[in-house]
Design a protein around this motif. Structure first.
Motif, short mmCIF file in Angstrom:
data_model
loop_
_atom_site.label_atom_id
_atom_site.label_comp_id
_atom_site.label_asym_id
_atom_site.label_seq_id
_atom_site.Cartn_x
_atom_site.Cartn_y
_atom_site.Cartn_z
N ILE A 1 45.47 30.72 25.75
CA ILE A 1 44.40 29.82 26.17
C ILE A 1 43.10 30.61 26.10
N ALA A 2 42.09 30.01 25.51
CA ALA A 2 40.74 30.60 25.50
C ALA A 2 39.76 29.55 26.00
N PHE A 3 38.81 29.98 26.83
CA PHE A 3 37.73 29.11 27.29
C PHE A 3 36.46 29.52 26.57
N ASP A 4 35.82 28.58 25.90
CA ASP A 4 34.57 28.87 25.19
C ASP A 4 34.70 30.15 24.36
N ALA B 1 38.81 37.71 32.92
CA ALA B 1 37.69 36.96 32.31
C ALA B 1 37.94 35.46 32.37
N GLY B 2 39.18 35.04 32.17
CA GLY B 2 39.52 33.62 32.25
C GLY B 2 39.36 33.09 33.66
N ARG B 3 39.80 33.88 34.64
CA ARG B 3 39.65 33.49 36.04
C ARG B 3 38.17 33.31 36.38
N GLY C 1 32.78 21.10 33.12
CA GLY C 1 34.01 21.32 32.39
C GLY C 1 33.95 22.54 31.50
N LEU C 2 35.03 22.77 30.79
CA LEU C 2 35.15 23.90 29.87
C LEU C 2 35.80 23.43 28.57
N ASN C 3 35.31 23.96 27.46
CA ASN C 3 36.01 23.79 26.19
C ASN C 3 37.15 24.80 26.18
N TYR C 4 38.29 24.40 25.64
CA TYR C 4 39.40 25.33 25.53
C TYR C 4 40.03 25.25 24.16
N SER C 5 40.69 26.33 23.79
CA SER C 5 41.52 26.32 22.60
C SER C 5 42.90 26.84 22.99
N LEU C 6 43.89 26.30 22.33
CA LEU C 6 45.27 26.67 22.54
C LEU C 6 45.79 27.08 21.17
N THR C 7 46.21 28.32 21.04
CA THR C 7 46.70 28.81 19.75
C THR C 7 47.97 29.62 19.96
N ASP D 1 41.95 22.37 19.91
CA ASP D 1 40.65 22.53 20.56
C ASP D 1 40.36 21.27 21.33
N SER D 2 40.03 21.42 22.62
CA SER D 2 39.75 20.26 23.45
C SER D 2 38.88 20.71 24.62
N ALA D 3 38.85 19.90 25.66
CA ALA D 3 38.03 20.23 26.84
C ALA D 3 38.75 19.79 28.10
#
Length: 131
Positions: free
Chosen positions: A42-45, A77-79, A91-97, A117-119
Protein backbone atom coordinates in the motif's frame (compact mmCIF):
# COMPACT_ATOMS: atom_id res chain seq x y z
CA UNK A 1 -10.07 -17.55 -16.31
CA UNK A 2 -9.94 -13.78 -15.93
CA UNK A 3 -7.47 -11.81 -13.86
CA UNK A 4 -8.72 -10.97 -10.37
CA UNK A 5 -8.65 -7.51 -8.85
CA UNK A 6 -8.16 -6.19 -5.34
CA UNK A 7 -8.93 -2.90 -3.61
CA UNK A 8 -9.18 -1.46 -0.13
CA UNK A 9 -12.80 -1.35 0.97
CA UNK A 10 -12.11 0.10 4.41
CA UNK A 11 -9.13 0.98 6.58
CA UNK A 12 -9.53 1.34 10.35
CA UNK A 13 -6.83 2.64 12.69
CA UNK A 14 -6.71 0.48 15.83
CA UNK A 15 -5.94 1.78 19.32
CA UNK A 16 -2.55 0.00 19.22
CA UNK A 17 -1.56 1.85 16.01
CA UNK A 18 -1.99 -1.11 13.69
CA UNK A 19 -4.55 -1.04 10.89
CA UNK A 20 -7.43 -3.33 10.02
CA UNK A 21 -7.56 -3.34 6.23
CA UNK A 22 -10.66 -4.75 4.56
CA UNK A 23 -9.33 -6.06 1.26
CA UNK A 24 -11.98 -6.59 -1.41
CA UNK A 25 -11.07 -9.37 -3.83
CA UNK A 26 -12.97 -9.54 -7.13
CA UNK A 27 -13.19 -12.77 -9.09
CA UNK A 28 -14.04 -11.84 -12.67
CA UNK A 29 -13.73 -15.44 -13.88
CA UNK A 30 -16.64 -17.56 -15.07
CA UNK A 31 -15.59 -20.26 -12.57
CA UNK A 32 -15.15 -20.24 -8.80
CA UNK A 33 -11.60 -19.48 -7.68
CA UNK A 34 -9.53 -20.23 -4.58
CA UNK A 35 -7.44 -17.27 -3.38
CA UNK A 36 -4.19 -17.99 -1.59
CA UNK A 37 -1.36 -15.70 -0.63
CA UNK A 38 -1.42 -11.94 -0.97
CA UNK A 39 1.78 -9.95 -1.26
CA UNK A 40 0.64 -6.36 -1.76
CA UNK A 41 2.15 -2.97 -1.01
CA UNK A 42 0.00 0.00 0.00
CA UNK A 43 1.29 3.47 -0.87
CA UNK A 44 -0.31 6.80 0.02
CA UNK A 45 0.35 9.61 -2.44
CA UNK A 46 3.26 7.54 -3.84
CA UNK A 47 4.88 6.97 -0.42
CA UNK A 48 5.17 3.45 1.01
CA UNK A 49 2.62 2.89 3.79
CA UNK A 50 2.28 -0.84 4.61
CA UNK A 51 2.61 -4.40 3.33
CA UNK A 52 -0.37 -6.76 3.08
CA UNK A 53 1.01 -10.27 3.35
CA UNK A 54 -1.41 -13.02 4.22
CA UNK A 55 -2.99 -16.24 3.10
CA UNK A 56 -6.75 -15.65 3.15
CA UNK A 57 -7.49 -19.12 1.77
CA UNK A 58 -10.98 -18.22 0.60
CA UNK A 59 -13.11 -19.40 -2.28
CA UNK A 60 -15.01 -16.82 -4.30
CA UNK A 61 -17.77 -17.82 -6.68
CA UNK A 62 -17.81 -16.96 -10.35
CA UNK A 63 -18.08 -13.26 -11.15
CA UNK A 64 -18.34 -12.39 -7.44
CA UNK A 65 -16.33 -10.64 -4.75
CA UNK A 66 -15.58 -11.10 -1.07
CA UNK A 67 -13.82 -9.13 1.65
CA UNK A 68 -11.07 -10.29 4.01
CA UNK A 69 -9.83 -8.25 6.96
CA UNK A 70 -6.08 -8.12 7.45
CA UNK A 71 -4.37 -6.55 10.46
CA UNK A 72 -1.10 -4.86 9.49
CA UNK A 73 1.63 -2.84 11.15
CA UNK A 74 2.12 0.25 9.00
CA UNK A 75 5.46 1.73 8.12
CA UNK A 76 6.25 4.90 10.13
CA UNK A 77 5.81 7.10 7.04
CA UNK A 78 2.45 5.50 6.26
CA UNK A 79 1.26 5.94 9.83
CA UNK A 80 2.27 9.63 9.71
CA UNK A 81 0.56 10.26 6.34
CA UNK A 82 -2.65 8.67 7.53
CA UNK A 83 -2.61 10.50 10.88
CA UNK A 84 -2.13 13.85 9.12
CA UNK A 85 -4.97 13.15 6.67
CA UNK A 86 -7.32 12.14 9.49
CA UNK A 87 -6.35 15.18 11.59
CA UNK A 88 -7.06 17.43 8.59
CA UNK A 89 -10.31 15.60 7.78
CA UNK A 90 -9.19 14.82 4.24
CA UNK A 91 -8.79 11.70 2.16
CA UNK A 92 -5.75 10.04 0.66
CA UNK A 93 -4.92 8.65 -2.76
CA UNK A 94 -3.61 5.12 -2.52
CA UNK A 95 -2.08 2.52 -4.76
CA UNK A 96 -2.10 -1.20 -4.24
CA UNK A 97 0.57 -3.16 -6.10
CA UNK A 98 1.93 -6.68 -5.91
CA UNK A 99 0.59 -10.17 -6.42
CA UNK A 100 -2.45 -12.22 -5.51
CA UNK A 101 -2.35 -15.99 -5.83
CA UNK A 102 -5.44 -17.65 -7.28
CA UNK A 103 -6.52 -20.94 -8.84
CA UNK A 104 -9.66 -22.55 -10.20
CA UNK A 105 -11.03 -24.99 -7.61
CA UNK A 106 -9.81 -27.93 -9.70
CA UNK A 107 -6.60 -26.39 -11.00
CA UNK A 108 -3.15 -25.19 -10.06
CA UNK A 109 -2.49 -21.72 -8.71
CA UNK A 110 -0.61 -18.84 -10.22
CA UNK A 111 0.32 -15.33 -9.16
CA UNK A 112 -1.62 -12.46 -10.72
CA UNK A 113 -0.18 -8.96 -10.78
CA UNK A 114 -2.32 -6.38 -8.98
CA UNK A 115 -2.19 -2.64 -9.72
CA UNK A 116 -4.95 -0.46 -8.33
CA UNK A 117 -5.05 3.32 -7.89
CA UNK A 118 -7.92 4.78 -5.91
CA UNK A 119 -8.72 6.98 -2.92
CA UNK A 120 -9.90 6.64 0.67
CA UNK A 121 -12.00 9.25 2.47
CA UNK A 122 -12.75 9.67 6.19
CA UNK A 123 -16.11 8.25 7.27
CA UNK A 124 -18.21 10.88 9.08
CA UNK A 125 -18.97 9.83 12.64
CA UNK A 126 -16.42 7.00 12.69
CA UNK A 127 -13.05 8.33 13.92
CA UNK A 128 -10.05 6.62 12.37
CA UNK A 129 -12.04 4.95 9.58
CA UNK A 130 -11.59 5.57 5.87
CA UNK A 131 -13.49 4.09 2.92
Amino acid sequence: ISEPAASIQQLTVRADGRWDVQLRINNFSSVAMRFGSTNLDIAFDNGAAAKLQSNPGIEIGQESADVVTLTVSPLPAGRARLATALADGRGLNYSLTGTLQAAPLDGSSRDYKIKRDSALSPVPGLPGVLR
